[in-house]
Design a protein around this motif. Structure first.
Motif, PDB file in Angstrom:
ATOM      1  N   ASP B 202       0.858  -1.183   0.000  1.00 25.54           N
ATOM      2  CA  ASP B 202       0.000   0.000   0.000  1.00 25.54           C
ATOM      3  C   ASP B 202       0.898   1.238   0.000  1.00 25.54           C
ATOM      4  OD1 ASP B 202       0.767   0.653   2.612  1.00 25.54           O
ATOM      5  OD2 ASP B 202      -0.808  -0.582   3.484  1.00 25.54           O
ATOM      6  N   PRO B 203       0.329   2.430  -0.239  1.00 24.49           N
ATOM      7  CA  PRO B 203       1.176   3.635  -0.398  1.00 24.49           C
ATOM      8  C   PRO B 203       2.094   3.883   0.796  1.00 24.49           C
ATOM      9  CG  PRO B 203      -1.073   4.103  -1.051  1.00 24.49           C
ATOM     10  CD  PRO B 203      -1.077   2.718  -0.502  1.00 24.49           C
ATOM     11  N   ARG B 204       1.613   3.604   1.994  1.00 23.02           N
ATOM     12  CA  ARG B 204       2.455   3.861   3.158  1.00 23.02           C
ATOM     13  C   ARG B 204       3.646   2.892   3.183  1.00 23.02           C
ATOM     14  NH1 ARG B 204       3.077   1.989   7.883  1.00 23.02           N
ATOM     15  NH2 ARG B 204       1.476   0.417   7.547  1.00 23.02           N
ATOM     16  N   GLU B 205       3.342   1.613   2.933  1.00 19.82           N
ATOM     17  CA  GLU B 205       4.419   0.608   2.898  1.00 19.82           C
ATOM     18  C   GLU B 205       5.416   0.930   1.801  1.00 19.82           C
ATOM     19  OE1 GLU B 205       2.537  -3.589   4.392  1.00 19.82           O
ATOM     20  OE2 GLU B 205       1.854  -2.846   2.457  1.00 19.82           O
ATOM     21  N   SER B 206       4.877   1.426   0.694  1.00 19.41           N
ATOM     22  CA  SER B 206       5.724   1.779  -0.435  1.00 19.41           C
ATOM     23  C   SER B 206       6.681   2.917  -0.052  1.00 19.41           C
ATOM     24  CB  SER B 206       4.811   2.174  -1.596  1.00 19.41           C
ATOM     25  OG  SER B 206       5.543   2.379  -2.736  1.00 19.41           O
ATOM     26  N   GLN B 207       6.179   3.876   0.715  1.00 18.31           N
ATOM     27  CA  GLN B 207       7.029   4.970   1.191  1.00 18.31           C
ATOM     28  C   GLN B 207       8.128   4.454   2.121  1.00 18.31           C
ATOM     29  OE1 GLN B 207       7.390   8.172   0.406  1.00 18.31           O
ATOM     30  NE2 GLN B 207       5.971   7.609  -1.250  1.00 18.31           N
ATOM     31  N   ASP B 208       7.724   3.501   3.019  1.00 19.55           N
ATOM     32  CA  ASP B 208       8.717   2.895   3.922  1.00 19.55           C
ATOM     33  C   ASP B 208       9.822   2.219   3.119  1.00 19.55           C
ATOM     34  OD1 ASP B 208       7.307   3.719   6.079  1.00 19.55           O
ATOM     35  OD2 ASP B 208       6.333   1.782   6.459  1.00 19.55           O
ATOM     36  N   LEU B 209       9.398   1.546   2.047  1.00 18.72           N
ATOM     37  CA  LEU B 209      10.374   0.844   1.209  1.00 18.72           C
ATOM     38  C   LEU B 209      11.345   1.843   0.590  1.00 18.72           C
ATOM     39  CD1 LEU B 209      11.209  -1.857  -0.212  1.00 18.72           C
ATOM     40  CD2 LEU B 209       9.764  -1.120  -2.102  1.00 18.72           C
ATOM     41  N   ASN B 210      10.813   2.958   0.087  1.00 22.96           N
ATOM     42  CA  ASN B 210      11.681   3.989  -0.492  1.00 22.96           C
ATOM     43  C   ASN B 210      12.716   4.460   0.521  1.00 22.96           C
ATOM     44  OD1 ASN B 210      10.236   3.802  -2.763  1.00 22.96           O
ATOM     45  ND2 ASN B 210       9.343   5.848  -2.707  1.00 22.96           N
ATOM     46  N   ARG B 211      12.226   4.675   1.742  1.00 22.65           N
ATOM     47  CA  ARG B 211      13.148   5.144   2.785  1.00 22.65           C
ATOM     48  C   ARG B 211      14.252   4.116   3.036  1.00 22.65           C
ATOM     49  NH1 ARG B 211       9.204   7.898   5.301  1.00 22.65           N
ATOM     50  NH2 ARG B 211       8.301   6.052   6.259  1.00 22.65           N
ATOM     51  N   LEU B 212      13.825   2.845   3.112  1.00 24.82           N
ATOM     52  CA  LEU B 212      14.805   1.780   3.368  1.00 24.82           C
ATOM     53  C   LEU B 212      15.849   1.723   2.255  1.00 24.82           C
ATOM     54  CD1 LEU B 212      15.665  -0.814   4.966  1.00 24.82           C
ATOM     55  CD2 LEU B 212      14.201  -2.077   3.379  1.00 24.82           C
ATOM     56  N   LEU B 213      15.389   1.776   1.008  1.00 30.86           N
ATOM     57  CA  LEU B 213      16.322   1.661  -0.114  1.00 30.86           C
ATOM     58  C   LEU B 213      17.279   2.846  -0.133  1.00 30.86           C
ATOM     59  CD1 LEU B 213      14.136   0.202  -2.993  1.00 30.86           C
ATOM     60  CD2 LEU B 213      15.457  -0.965  -1.237  1.00 30.86           C
ATOM     61  N   ARG B 214      16.752   4.028   0.198  1.00 33.65           N
ATOM     62  CA  ARG B 214      17.631   5.203   0.223  1.00 33.65           C
ATOM     63  C   ARG B 214      18.709   5.054   1.293  1.00 33.65           C
ATOM     64  NH1 ARG B 214      13.334   8.694   0.440  1.00 33.65           N
ATOM     65  NH2 ARG B 214      12.579   9.292  -1.611  1.00 33.65           N
ATOM     66  N   SER B 215      18.297   4.545   2.478  1.00 29.83           N
ATOM     67  CA  SER B 215      19.295   4.414   3.543  1.00 29.83           C
ATOM     68  C   SER B 215      20.313   3.334   3.187  1.00 29.83           C
ATOM     69  CB  SER B 215      18.618   4.128   4.884  1.00 29.83           C
ATOM     70  OG  SER B 215      17.993   2.872   4.847  1.00 29.83           O
ATOM     71  N   LEU B 216      19.878   2.290   2.476  1.00 26.82           N
ATOM     72  CA  LEU B 216      20.830   1.252   2.054  1.00 26.82           C
ATOM     73  C   LEU B 216      21.850   1.838   1.092  1.00 26.82           C
ATOM     74  CD1 LEU B 216      18.518  -1.834   1.461  1.00 26.82           C
ATOM     75  CD2 LEU B 216      20.156  -1.509   3.308  1.00 26.82           C
ATOM     76  N   ARG B 217      21.342   2.681   0.193  1.00 34.14           N
ATOM     77  CA  ARG B 217      22.255   3.324  -0.753  1.00 34.14           C
ATOM     78  C   ARG B 217      23.287   4.159  -0.006  1.00 34.14           C
ATOM     79  NH1 ARG B 217      19.495   7.364  -4.815  1.00 34.14           N
ATOM     80  NH2 ARG B 217      18.943   8.329  -2.857  1.00 34.14           N
ATOM     81  N   ALA B 218      22.814   4.875   1.000  1.00 30.46           N
ATOM     82  CA  ALA B 218      23.731   5.712   1.778  1.00 30.46           C
ATOM     83  C   ALA B 218      24.795   4.869   2.474  1.00 30.46           C
ATOM     84  CB  ALA B 218      22.949   6.528   2.797  1.00 30.46           C
ATOM     85  N   GLU B 219      24.434   3.601   2.787  1.00 27.35           N
ATOM     86  CA  GLU B 219      25.406   2.742   3.474  1.00 27.35           C
ATOM     87  C   GLU B 219      26.317   2.011   2.508  1.00 27.35           C
ATOM     88  OE1 GLU B 219      23.031   0.258   6.054  1.00 27.35           O
ATOM     89  OE2 GLU B 219      21.937   2.086   6.587  1.00 27.35           O
ATOM     90  N   GLY B 220      26.130   2.228   1.225  1.00 30.17           N
ATOM     91  CA  GLY B 220      27.074   1.655   0.279  1.00 30.17           C
ATOM     92  C   GLY B 220      26.592   0.438  -0.472  1.00 30.17           C
ATOM     93  N   VAL B 221      25.305   0.088  -0.364  1.00 32.15           N
ATOM     94  CA  VAL B 221      24.788  -1.043  -1.127  1.00 32.15           C
ATOM     95  C   VAL B 221      24.375  -0.542  -2.504  1.00 32.15           C
ATOM     96  CG1 VAL B 221      23.078  -2.879  -1.221  1.00 32.15           C
ATOM     97  CG2 VAL B 221      23.931  -2.087   0.989  1.00 32.15           C
ATOM     98  N   THR B 222      24.799  -1.271  -3.525  1.00 36.43           N
ATOM     99  CA  THR B 222      24.372  -0.942  -4.879  1.00 36.43           C
ATOM    100  C   THR B 222      23.079  -1.701  -5.145  1.00 36.43           C
ATOM    101  OG1 THR B 222      26.697  -0.846  -5.427  1.00 36.43           O
ATOM    102  CG2 THR B 222      25.144  -0.856  -7.255  1.00 36.43           C
ATOM    103  N   ILE B 223      22.106  -1.011  -5.702  1.00 35.20           N
ATOM    104  CA  ILE B 223      20.802  -1.660  -5.870  1.00 35.20           C
ATOM    105  C   ILE B 223      20.406  -1.668  -7.332  1.00 35.20           C
ATOM    106  CG2 ILE B 223      18.344  -1.520  -5.306  1.00 35.20           C
ATOM    107  CD1 ILE B 223      19.201  -0.274  -2.622  1.00 35.20           C
ATOM    108  N   LEU B 224      19.927  -2.846  -7.749  1.00 30.20           N
ATOM    109  CA  LEU B 224      19.357  -3.002  -9.076  1.00 30.20           C
ATOM    110  C   LEU B 224      17.895  -3.332  -8.833  1.00 30.20           C
ATOM    111  CD1 LEU B 224      20.841  -2.872 -11.763  1.00 30.20           C
ATOM    112  CD2 LEU B 224      20.950  -5.351 -11.753  1.00 30.20           C
ATOM    113  N   LEU B 225      17.013  -2.586  -9.479  1.00 30.08           N
ATOM    114  CA  LEU B 225      15.613  -2.631  -9.082  1.00 30.08           C
ATOM    115  C   LEU B 225      14.740  -2.842 -10.305  1.00 30.08           C
ATOM    116  CD1 LEU B 225      13.661  -1.697  -6.640  1.00 30.08           C
ATOM    117  CD2 LEU B 225      13.828   0.544  -7.673  1.00 30.08           C
TER     118      LEU B 225
END
Lengths: 432, 292
Positions: B202-225
């Motif tokens: 749902d939109p809220r969960e989707s926002q949480d996911l965005n936040r998680l992926l952004r923080s992972l990127r900040a920690e140095g994980v490369t993401i292919l989506l």
């Protein structure tokens, strides 16, 4: 359907429901009883004679209808909407009573020879423990790793013949052959494992079934080595760490009874064998309980759950499968060499497909992966038929009825609760 | 955010060169080349059947492409050729972890156990082929405690720590998606491949996911989506690769992709060559010219 009628149907008094259900039941039994009970074909010398036994069919119909009425009334009396609902689908027994049950079972097993010091009881218990051990061994392959193995008895045969042949040709003692039999069976487990690595489910079951038959056919036909279908007799009995159990003979070896200064009693050997298989079986159980909590055990379960996900996480399905086959087979090998030592005689007949089917039935009936379930199921499938030996004609019938009943009420097996192998938070399991 | 692969400070982690994958007569991927920059989120989008999941299956060792090179520039091991690794080794030796379009958890195992299985190799080494584990040596117990600690860390990050001892299959759908991501993260991946992680959220969960992926990127994980949800793609990805019928039709920052005519055509359907009746051509003439 009947339950639904009672719950949601028109406001019908219990009696009406009872009569309606009894009528339906009666109809069903008439259909079944007329050909099965009512008609009988007799061989009358020069031809077949059709005999009728209507009273028997009438009695069957009457019993079924009366039983149905009683069932409906009893159900009302219990305030239970339906018999089937009494068995919830998820957790049957929580962990704690299960653990208590296990400890009570082990205590009972330890003191059994004192409680029931007769040969028949201890022999039956020994047979039960062989099946429990085989069930626990197969549980690793089927219950944990999820590899359906219909030829498990082959490894049991490998173990039994390992001891029989090694003692026949090389005069090795039981205590040396026991680990060798385990190793050889494990080797055969890997041997079977390689060709079936890519197979799953039904295909795997068919190939393992074939493997079981190959072993049996080889044992039957390799006359020069295995004496074929005559089997190998005179296999030496295991000694009590070097002390034989026979009657003391002048100039012979020191016997068990002589060493301990007690009167010779043939029961000594029976009791010793009982404790030996008890130790082997409990060892199997301890090993399984322990390995379930180790990476390899969790990998087995993960493989059962989803092989693709395993690969994506970097787990190598080949080694995981082979290790499950090898370790499962090893326990069958140990049980097999015990079997050979206990019987003093092995023949290919003991390792027919029916044995595999019974061991698999024990695992499935007990609830795949449940150690306690295996014991309960082994008891149901091995000891109960023993008790009902007087009704020998009905044994297979009862066996079938029990299986049908379990598949109806507990398709996941008698004890299907799975406790996590480690927890983040101590304390009781959260409600599922 | 205007980050392209030309940014000199961030070298590519993954280089895909001229990869083709065919199943019989069907060309699922045709001569595909792109790069995924380290510490960035690269989105792969495209209509159904464009070859996105096939690409993931090639990268993670489930398929072996007929042609092409896939190089992962490992900071320790140097360049690793993914197409040469045996399937199950990709996760361990190249540090590529993935999730699946249709969630693949170990449903009858607990949430925590799912995360522990992901750390199989570390634990297997610590248990010295099960022997030290059987004996209960402290070395193994320490390793297990460490693995549990890591699992707890990721459970906290995805907000599932309260459900750690539940059977994974009993979790609600959104939680299962997040658990699958946490499980992939427990393998310490360099490259995290997420196949439609926002599907069914749902939109809220989707926002949480965005936040998680952004923080992972900040920690140095490369993401292919791989993602269909354009709000996720546009909001968090640094670069978008668009596939259609197995071919790359566009690549660039999200803002440029949004207005790329080839992409719009791929999604909305191509204008057919078949001439339309003049009265209709006249009516839509203005629009047609705008697309040019």
């Amino acid at each position: 359907m009947s339950a639904r009628l009672l719950k949601h149907g028109a406001p019908s008094p219990v009696l009406v429901t009872a009569i309606r259900e009894a009528a339906l039941t009666g109809l069903l039994v008439v259909v079944l009883a007329v050909p099965f009970l009512g008609l009988k074909i007799e061989n009358a010398g020069n031809g077949l004679l059709l005999e009728t036994r209507w009273p028997a069919a009438f009695i069957a119909v009457g019993l079924a209808m009366g039983g149905r009425v009683l069932l409906v009334l009893g159900r009302e009396w219990w305030h239970r909407p339906a018999v089937f609902d009494r068995f919830p689908g998820t957790v049957f027994l929580s962990e704690r009573p299960l653990w208590g049950l296990g400890m009570a079972g082990i205590l009972l097993a330890l003191f059994l020879p004192l409680l029931l010091p007769n040969r028949y009881a201890i022999d039956t218990a020994t047979t039960l423990l062989i099946y429990v051990m085989l069930g626990w061994g197969l549980n690793i392959v089927v219950g944990l790793a999820g590899l359906l193995d219909l030829g498990y008895v082959a490894f049991y045969a490998v173990g039994a013949y390992s001891y029989a042949l090694l003692s026949l040709y090389f005069d090795y003692s039981f205590w040396l052959c026991l680990p060798l039999a385990g190793l050889l069976a494990a080797l055969f487990g890997i041997l079977l494992g390689f060709p079936v690595l890519r197979l799953r489910g039904d295909y795997l079951a068919i190939v393992t079934l074939g493997f079981g038959e190959i072993i049996r056919v080889v044992l039957t036909n390799w006359n020069t080595l295995t004496h074929g279908s005559q089997g190998i007799s005179g296999i030496p009995r295991p000694s009590f760490f070097g002390l034989p159990f026979g009657v003391a003979v002048e100039g012979g070896p020191v016997t068990f009874s002589a060493f301990f200064g007690i009167a010779h009693d043939p029961l000594h050997r029976v009791i010793f064998l009982y404790y030996l298989i008890l130790v082997l079986a409990l060892g199997t159980n301890a090993f399984t309980l322990r390995i379930r909590r180790l990476p390899i055990g969790r990998a087995w379960e993960a493989l059962r759950e989803d092989e693709t996900a395993c690969r994506a996480l970097g787990l190598d399905p080949t080694t995981i499968k082979l290790s499950a086959f090898a370790i499962g087979a090893m326990f069958a090998g140990l049980a097999g060499s015990f079997f050979a030592a206990r019987q003093g005689f092995v023949s290919p007949e003991s390792f027919a497909f029916l044995e595999s089917a019974i061991i698999l039935a024990i695992v499935v009936l007990g609830g795949m992966g449940s150690q306690t379930g295996v014991v309960v199921a082994a008891f149901v499938l091995v000891v109960l038929p023993e008790w009902f030996r007087d009704f020998v004609e009905y044994r297979m019938f009862l066996f079938g009825a029990a299986m049908v009943a379990v598949m109806l009420w507990r398709p996941q097996g008698l004890l299907s609760h799975r406790a996590p192998t480690l927890r983040l938070s101590p304390g009781p399991a959260p409600p599922h | 955010m205007q980050i392209t692969d030309q940014t000199p400070s961030t070298p590519p982690l993954l280089e895909v060169e001229h990869v083709s994958m065919r199943f019989g007569g069907l060309v699922a991927i045709n001569d595909l080349s792109f790069t995924a920059t380290a510490r960035r989120i690269t989105a792969i989008i495209g209509p159904n059947g464009a070859g996105k999941t096939t690409l993931f299956n090639c990268l993670t060792g489930f398929y072996r492409p007929g042609v092409g090179r896939m190089t992962l520039h490992h900071p320790v091991r140097g360049p690793v050729r993914l197409e040469r690794l045996e399937g199950f080794r990709v996760a361990r030796e190249a540090g590529v972890a993935r999730t699946f379009q249709n969630i693949r958890l170990f449903p009858r195992m607990s949430v925590l156990e799912n995360l522990i299985v992901a750390q199989h190799h570390v634990l297997m080494r610590a248990s010295v082929c099960t022997i030290a584990g059987l004996l209960g040596l402290s070395r193994y117990r320490r390793a297990e405690a460490h693995a549990v600690g890591k699992a707890r860390h990721w459970l906290e990050r995805v907000g599932l720590v309260a459900h750690a001892d539940r059977e994974a299959g009993t979790l609600p759908y959104g939680d299962q998606r997040r658990l699958e991501i946490a499980r992939a993260l427990c393998t310490d991946p360099l490259l995290l491949c997420l196949d439609e992680p926002a599907a069914g959220l749902d939109p809220r969960e989707s926002q949480d996911l965005n936040r998680l992926l952004r923080s992972l990127r900040a920690e140095g994980v490369t993401i292919l989506l791989i993602e269909h949800d354009m709000s996720v793609v546009m909001e968090i990805s640094d670069k978008v690769v668009v596939l259609d019928h197995g071919q790359k039709i566009a690549v660039g920052p999200p803002a440029a992709i949004r207005t790329n005519p080839a992409v719009i055509r791929a999604y909305l359907g191509e204008e057919e060559d078949e001439p339309l009746p003049p009265e209709i051509t006249g009516a839509i003439g203005e629009e047609g010219k705008a697309h040019g």
